[in-house]
Design a protein around this motif. Sequence first.
Motif, short mmCIF file in Angstrom:
data_model
loop_
_atom_site.label_atom_id
_atom_site.label_comp_id
_atom_site.label_asym_id
_atom_site.label_seq_id
_atom_site.Cartn_x
_atom_site.Cartn_y
_atom_site.Cartn_z
N VAL A 153 4.60 2.21 -11.83
CA VAL A 153 5.01 1.43 -10.65
C VAL A 153 4.33 0.05 -10.61
CG1 VAL A 153 5.21 1.41 -8.14
CG2 VAL A 153 5.31 3.58 -9.36
N GLN B 220 -1.29 6.74 -13.52
CA GLN B 220 0.17 6.91 -13.53
C GLN B 220 0.85 5.94 -12.58
OE1 GLN B 220 0.11 11.15 -12.77
NE2 GLN B 220 1.03 11.58 -14.76
N GLU C 138 0.57 4.86 -2.02
CA GLU C 138 0.42 6.13 -1.31
C GLU C 138 1.59 7.06 -1.57
OE1 GLU C 138 -0.49 5.11 2.74
OE2 GLU C 138 -2.57 4.67 2.21
N ALA C 139 2.79 6.48 -1.66
CA ALA C 139 3.95 7.31 -1.98
C ALA C 139 3.74 7.97 -3.33
CB ALA C 139 5.23 6.47 -1.97
N ALA C 140 3.26 7.19 -4.30
CA ALA C 140 3.02 7.73 -5.64
C ALA C 140 1.96 8.82 -5.61
CB ALA C 140 2.62 6.60 -6.60
N GLU C 141 0.87 8.55 -4.91
CA GLU C 141 -0.22 9.54 -4.82
C GLU C 141 0.25 10.82 -4.16
OE1 GLU C 141 -4.24 8.57 -3.42
OE2 GLU C 141 -3.69 6.49 -3.83
N GLY C 142 1.02 10.66 -3.08
CA GLY C 142 1.53 11.84 -2.39
C GLY C 142 2.40 12.68 -3.31
N LEU C 143 3.10 12.02 -4.22
CA LEU C 143 3.98 12.74 -5.15
C LEU C 143 3.20 13.30 -6.33
CD1 LEU C 143 6.95 10.24 -5.00
CD2 LEU C 143 6.99 12.59 -4.20
N GLY C 144 1.87 13.15 -6.31
CA GLY C 144 1.04 13.78 -7.33
C GLY C 144 0.59 12.85 -8.44
N ALA C 145 0.90 11.54 -8.35
CA ALA C 145 0.52 10.64 -9.43
C ALA C 145 -0.97 10.32 -9.38
CB ALA C 145 1.32 9.34 -9.32
N THR C 146 -1.58 10.17 -10.55
CA THR C 146 -2.96 9.69 -10.61
C THR C 146 -2.92 8.17 -10.49
OG1 THR C 146 -2.81 9.42 -12.99
CG2 THR C 146 -3.60 11.54 -12.20
N GLY C 147 -4.09 7.56 -10.32
CA GLY C 147 -4.14 6.11 -10.23
C GLY C 147 -3.55 5.45 -11.47
N ARG D 296 0.83 -1.19 0.00
CA ARG D 296 0.00 0.00 0.00
C ARG D 296 0.87 1.25 0.00
NH1 ARG D 296 -3.99 1.57 4.94
NH2 ARG D 296 -2.02 2.17 5.82
N ASP D 297 2.04 1.15 0.66
CA ASP D 297 2.96 2.29 0.73
C ASP D 297 3.36 2.79 -0.66
OD1 ASP D 297 2.90 1.87 3.35
OD2 ASP D 297 4.97 1.21 3.58
N TRP D 298 3.55 1.88 -1.60
CA TRP D 298 3.97 2.29 -2.94
C TRP D 298 2.91 3.19 -3.56
CZ3 TRP D 298 5.32 -3.43 -4.24
CH2 TRP D 298 6.62 -3.71 -3.78
#
Lengths: 276, 358
Positions: A188, A183, A172-181, A168-170
Amino acid sequence: MAWLGVVPFLAFIVAFLLWPAASIVVRSFLDQQGRLTLQNIADLSQPFIVSSYIYTIELSAVTAAVGGLFGLLLAYAITVGGLPSWARAGLLGFSGVASNFAGIPLAFAFIATLGQLGLVTQWLKGMGVSLYPAFSLYSFWGLAITYVYFQIPLMVLIMAPALDAMRRDWREAAEGLGATGWQYWRFVGLPILLPAILGTMALLFGNAFGAHATAFALTGGGSQSSVVTILIGAQISSDALANPGLGNALALGMIVIMTITIGLYSWLQRLSERWK
Amino acid sequence: MSFLEINGVRKTFGQSVAVEHFELRAERGEFVSFLGPSGCGKTTTLRMVAGFERPSAGHIRIDGVDMTDTPPNKRKIGMVFQSYALFPNMTVADNIGFGMRVAGRPRAEIRARVDEMLGLIHMPEFARRYPAQLSGGQQQRVALARALAAQPQLLLLDEPLSALDAKIRLSLRQEIRAIQRQLNITTIYVTHDQEEAMSLSDRIVVMNRGRIEQIGGPFEVYNFPQTGFVASFVGTLNVLPAEVVDAGAGRVRVDGQEIALGKPISGGAAGQRLSVAVRPEIISPNGAHGPQANQLRGSVEDVTFLGAIVRVRVRLGASAVHFDVFNNPHLAPPAHGDLVTLRFPAESCMVITEARNH
Ligand SMILES: Nc1ncnc2c1ncn2[C@@H]1O[C@H](COP(=O)(O)OP(=O)(O)OP(=O)(O)O)[C@@H](O)[C@H]1O
Ligand SMILES: [Mg+2]
């Protein structure tokens, strides 16, 4: 004495893998009288054999691709997709059964639904849509649909744990960095899953390539344009036209194709796993 | 108006309340820690600030904009996880550049920024490595660089050092603080390690059971705890059961020995039971605090050598008191069975009646 523990394993490998394979190889080069010959290999170039190989490879590739794609989507839905847990339990239970549901029972189930007098066929006819003769359960696509029935569940069974293992961290890390689902999956999720996807698709390919009973029950084994396993069955059967040498050569061809598939798969997997 | 405002935030999971009455205002560039025991709601609160959890009630404002319903990928936050959470399929450089890449920044700009970040974490030669080829400490530095690369408004760290060993934890802690100061980025740091919170923070939010117990600077929280929980959770504390002798004069009895608290006991009556707390480093054996200081007599029960300090446990009847002395190679530490007189000033006593509730 450390090697003692490996003995059962080695014995198993020899008895069920090396010995039959070696026997196929050797007997591919023997004629009916037990003399050395290349005739069996040469006979593989007969048009009906070549077309059977192509037919089988196409059937396996198509059902691996279609089964793999839909299986992946279903596995996604019951894991990351957040379907309720009863849906997950239900689908996994069904997949466990359906992935093993092959051979004559499967063929008859399909004949009863999609055959010329099948339930679905008749129902569609009642609505003014006639499947036949454009479609036939005994054609390539009929066989493909039947195979997909056990390919999808197999993909679900293998991919669900792989998707569960995605952290789940991956995400959330991506989302926090601005990625859409999207992306996240593009950069990733899918790259991380790719080795597992490729491996399972190779397995599906082999699964379809080696299937025999389902095709036999659907096509009756008589058709010229048929899967390789049926040709092998015909050559090693006890009737007068049989040629066991040719049957072994056909099996050798299957071994070669499976070896190429596995080689291709390991190469792709290594490419997709550089980071491990 | 503060840079980060958390107003009356509450979070429930089904029937259970994870966070309640959470109020915090943080200024731009401030370093705030959430400190508390396991399960007290630190992570849940941080995840609400990040947008991974939606508050059941209350509002979160960043730089004047209400973010309560904004999804995480629109909040411009940098998040660092305990598990590092680097993308295993990408090199260090690609990990750091990820935020800018998904934002569609030009390649050249990304490359320049990645180089800058690699310099900031002192790892320029690691650009082409994959996470699996790095140590835990290196991975966490990369994770920090990744979180900071896209210039977020807020840096959120959830126990970023818990998975590392003690030495690296200490050096990385200082590195995080140095980088945070250099970039002047508003930061929330979740930890259950009070030493970490003390050494890093401008302010500490001490939490317990989903509620804030106290918000204050390290000096304030340590020396002037507002609740019994804060007093005992932050630092080591001697808690002695006592009985009120004279509430007006602030005198109590501990194991038959009378001491002064330096202030009246509000609402206390003779014979009432309460607890008196004293920090171990305030107590010194024998003469140090002068004739007015409280005195408690007992015998040394245990001596623990901790390096720079030596912690001594003294038995007083039913209770025990710890005190610390600095290590001195020319002075033998107290020995088991020694009779000692412990002295400490009356004003250093904290009276604990019960945990304060909001
Ligand atoms: N997704 C969830 N569903 C149900 N309960 C949850 C969920 N997440 C957290 N909780 C509960 O909320 C409370 C606070 O959890 P939280 O993770 O915020 O604690 P924490 O302070 O971060 O603890 P730790 O130091 O162990 O990480 C706990 O009681 C926990 O069980
Ligand atoms: Mg936590």
